[in-house]
Design a protein around this motif. Structure first.
Motif, mmCIF file in Angstrom:
data_model
loop_
_atom_site.group_PDB
_atom_site.id
_atom_site.type_symbol
_atom_site.label_atom_id
_atom_site.label_comp_id
_atom_site.label_asym_id
_atom_site.label_seq_id
_atom_site.Cartn_x
_atom_site.Cartn_y
_atom_site.Cartn_z
ATOM 1 N N LEU A 1 3.935 -2.576 -8.650
ATOM 2 C CA LEU A 1 3.029 -1.922 -7.702
ATOM 3 C C LEU A 1 2.677 -0.506 -8.119
ATOM 4 N N HIS B 1 0.828 -1.211 0.000
ATOM 5 C CA HIS B 1 0.000 0.000 0.000
ATOM 6 C C HIS B 1 0.852 1.246 0.000
ATOM 7 N N SER C 1 2.527 1.716 -3.314
ATOM 8 C CA SER C 1 1.681 1.922 -4.493
ATOM 9 C C SER C 1 1.031 3.295 -4.486
ATOM 10 N N GLU C 2 1.053 3.965 -3.340
ATOM 11 C CA GLU C 2 0.363 5.255 -3.269
ATOM 12 C C GLU C 2 1.319 6.417 -3.035
#
Ligand code: ZN
Lengths: 110, 250
Positions: B215, B182, B185-186
């Motif tokens: 990712l 997470h 990926s952000e």
């Protein structure tokens, strides 16, 4: 542990409805939110007595993540981050699967 | 029928006259149907922060990463770099305890404010809101928000930033992106720090880069040695370039 922060927001959101005995609270948790449902329940159990919600059952409905491929425009179920689209592309936008919602409050019969 | 959400079973509606947002109360027997985001409070505050910063023309960068990745070292080096001498840089320093990092930033010449989260493991939009009030970043300046060292929780909380950086070091192990997807990926930029240690540690750079490409194929990836900045190192120039591009495009 961000799950505890979420439980704190949940308590605030439920508070206005606590004039009636609450039986169940239902949450919707997207599979791409990095929220662990078991840990969420654990955190809720930790604080529920103090919040006057000891009899409440917390139900968590997982929301399947759906991504849209930027290459072939196909929509597909995203099981985990870093998973390619059927066409092999890693370029996609995640549509659903990022929600963290309070969706239902069920009350006891009065 | 409600023309906002299309529902037909509307029994009552709660509206906020300021924002025009509304919540329905669909009471069905003993069950109340809602659609309220648990992060609504944070998201609204983050949006407020973003507007405020935009008005001030301040660029805010949320710097996240593992504990010990070198986040503070990167900020120190950036503050000292002659290339950035013309920039007005301030820092909101997030940590559970101590003001150690804030002191380091201050010694490097930065305007800094420490935010201690106590038992909290991430910064949230409310802390940033208070932080901006006290720090008072100058119009046209650059604001770094150094998040708590943690690869999980900070990813979930929008602070109102313009850019997100995730930082790790070669001593963390090459499978960090795979383990914490997470966070990786952000973000807009991924920094792999302590590159000068590559000859001494077992770090499969290609493996890490490969995971990141899956990712977050659109993210920039920079390999660097933050504490060796200042010299004409090519890797560190990439960081300077990345930052200057963001400043110039603002
Ligand atoms: Zn595709």
């Amino acid at each position: 542990m961000h799950e505890l922060s979420l439980v704190k927001s949940l308590l605030q959101q439920v508070e206005p409805y606590q004039d009636r005995p609450i039986k169940k609270v239902v949450l919707e948790v997207g599979t791409m939110t990095c929220v662990d449902p078991e840990r969420l329940v654990f955190c809720f159990d930790m604080v529920k007595e103090e919040a006057g919600l000891s009899d409440v059952n917390l139900q968590i409905n997982m929301q399947q993540a759906i991504a849209k491929c930027q290459q072939c425009e196909r929509e597909f179920k995203l099981q985990q981050l870093g998973q390619p689209c059927e066409c092999g592309s890693y370029h996609y936008t995640i549509g659903t699967g990022r929600d963290l919602n309070l969706i239902e409050i069920e009350f006891n019969d009065v | 029928m409600c023309n906002h959400c299309g529902c037909s079973a509307e029994k009552a509606r709660i509206s906020d006259p300021q924002s025009g947002k509304h919540t329905h109360l669909h009471m069905d027997g003993n069950s109340l149907k809602l659609q309220e985001s648990l992060l609504a409070g944070n998201t609204a505050l983050a949006e407020q922060n973003r507007k405020w910063l935009q008005k001030l023309q301040v660029i805010a960068i949320n710097l996240m990463g593992t504990p010990g990745a070198g986040k503070t070292a990167l900020l120190e080096a950036t503050l000292k770099a002659p290339q950035f001498a013309s920039l007005d840089i301030s820092v909101l320093e997030g940590d559970q305890q101590t003001s150690n990092d804030a002191k380091r930033i201050q010694s490097a010449g930065g305007k800094v404010l420490q935010i201690n989260t106590g038992t909290g493991c991430h910064l949230d939009a409310d802390m940033i809101h208070s932080g901006i009030h006290s720090l008072e970043p100058q119009p046209g300046s650059l604001l770094f928000i150094e998040n708590v060292g943690n690869l999980v929780c900070p990813a979930l909380f929008d602070l109102g930033e313009n850019y997100r950086i995730t930082m790790m070091s070669v001593t963390d192990g090459a499978d960090k992106p795979e383990k914490y997807p997470h966070m990786f990926s952000e973000c807009d930029l991924i920094i792999i720090n302590k590159a000068d240690l590559l000859p001494y540690v077992d770090f499969d750079l290609e493996y890490a880069k490969n995971c990141i490409a899956k990712l977050n194929p659109d993210a920039d990836v920079i390999l660097m040695s933050a504490n060796k900045q200042g010299d004409a190192d090519e890797e560190n120039q990439q960081w300077q370039q990345w930052l200057m591009n963001r400043v110039n495009n603002a």
